[in-house]
Enzyme design. Sequence first.
Site, short mmCIF file in Angstrom:
data_model
loop_
_atom_site.label_atom_id
_atom_site.label_comp_id
_atom_site.label_asym_id
_atom_site.label_seq_id
_atom_site.Cartn_x
_atom_site.Cartn_y
_atom_site.Cartn_z
N LEU A 1 0.83 -1.20 0.00
CA LEU A 1 0.00 0.00 0.00
C LEU A 1 0.87 1.25 0.00
CD1 LEU A 1 -2.52 -1.36 2.64
CD2 LEU A 1 -3.00 -1.00 0.21
N PRO A 2 0.29 2.41 -0.36
CA PRO A 2 1.11 3.62 -0.53
C PRO A 2 1.72 4.18 0.75
CG PRO A 2 -0.94 3.81 -1.76
CD PRO A 2 -1.08 2.61 -0.87
N THR B 1 6.35 0.77 1.21
CA THR B 1 7.47 1.60 1.64
C THR B 1 6.92 2.66 2.58
OG1 THR B 1 8.69 1.25 -0.41
CG2 THR B 1 9.30 3.16 0.91
N LYS C 1 15.58 0.46 2.29
CA LYS C 1 14.86 0.92 1.09
C LYS C 1 14.91 2.44 0.99
CE LYS C 1 11.97 1.12 -2.39
NZ LYS C 1 10.58 0.69 -2.32
N LYS D 1 7.41 11.12 -1.65
CA LYS D 1 7.09 10.56 -0.34
C LYS D 1 8.31 9.88 0.26
CE LYS D 1 5.97 6.47 0.18
NZ LYS D 1 5.45 5.09 0.11
#
Length: 374
Positions: A138-139, A168, A243, A318
Amino acid sequence: MVEAERRGGADERAAAGDLQQDDEVVGAHPDSFGGGGCANPHSLCSETRLFRSCNPDHPWSVAGSTSARHRTEGHTDVKICWIGLGNMGSPMAGHLREAGHDVTGFDLSPEARAAASVPTADSPVAAARDAAIVVTMLPRGEHVRAALLESGALAAAAPGALVVDCSTIATGEARELAAAVTATGGRFLDAPVSGGTAGARNGTLTFMVGGAAADFEAARPLLVAMGARLFHAGAVGAGQSAKMINNMMLAMNMQSTCEAAVLAQRLGIDAGTVIEIAGVSTGDSWALRNYYPVGGAVDVAPAGRGFTGGFAVTLMRKDLGLAIDAAGAHGVDVTATAEVARRLDDLVAEGFGALDFSALIRLIDGSIPAAGVR
């Protein structure tokens, strides 16, 4: 030390499509698994329905040319809930289904559910009912919390379910989610991915995983079905940290590549020549070889399709926000990162947030005016 492995024999052209390429990993060896060998190196625990190794100290072998989907054949009794069926999630879930697993997906978007590569349910609770593994892609962190906890999905899953979050999100958010999951008796891994939509489609993703070693081992066969490289980075949150750092470096590589590409054009140097020379020189980077921001220079690059179908500006922004916040908390000067973030903000302000982030070149070549030069 980071535990890393690479699936041997992975198609190199597919691997070259990874959004963030890892340079070198250590391959696991294909010896027999203790006790004189075992015909089925990973078997299902009848109580938890999760994979267990005949020899837990022996790594899952990823050597050889057999595809991950074939390597997990026979492990057909794991019930998996997959939440998030977008451009990344749907093909990833599809690989698990191809490997023989019982996968039920959910997405808030009816269109995403209709186009999904796996059977879907009408709610997170229905998708998660009695699932031994719950995967989220999911975002943002708040979306993961809502999907797992506020919806009731985790409560509907099997006792002791393993949650694997491939989103992430911030390192702190991952740790908070882990605490909430373990408080219910479940287990949690943060497992963000590198490789973009091409890696998701081709099953060549890189997984950066944070969490307990035993939980990493339990999830390993599933991750192998979706990716070419697995890294156990450390405790919960370590995957997200790795990440975040990777994407921070990628963004700056892309910015410098965009600047160089425009300068090369104006100096009359062909894009192919730039790639050929810099690709074997000190200016080499993954962004140069795979994401060169001039249409026609690299077949798979988003620049050749109008900067569509890649890693959105808003998502990279983001991720840079996560890096900037983390740097602030730890007293690290990230001036260059902040400048790239500002430029991504310019693209968003002009209505180009859905384009691939290599559209940064449009601020340099003048096709989109940068905020500072209006």
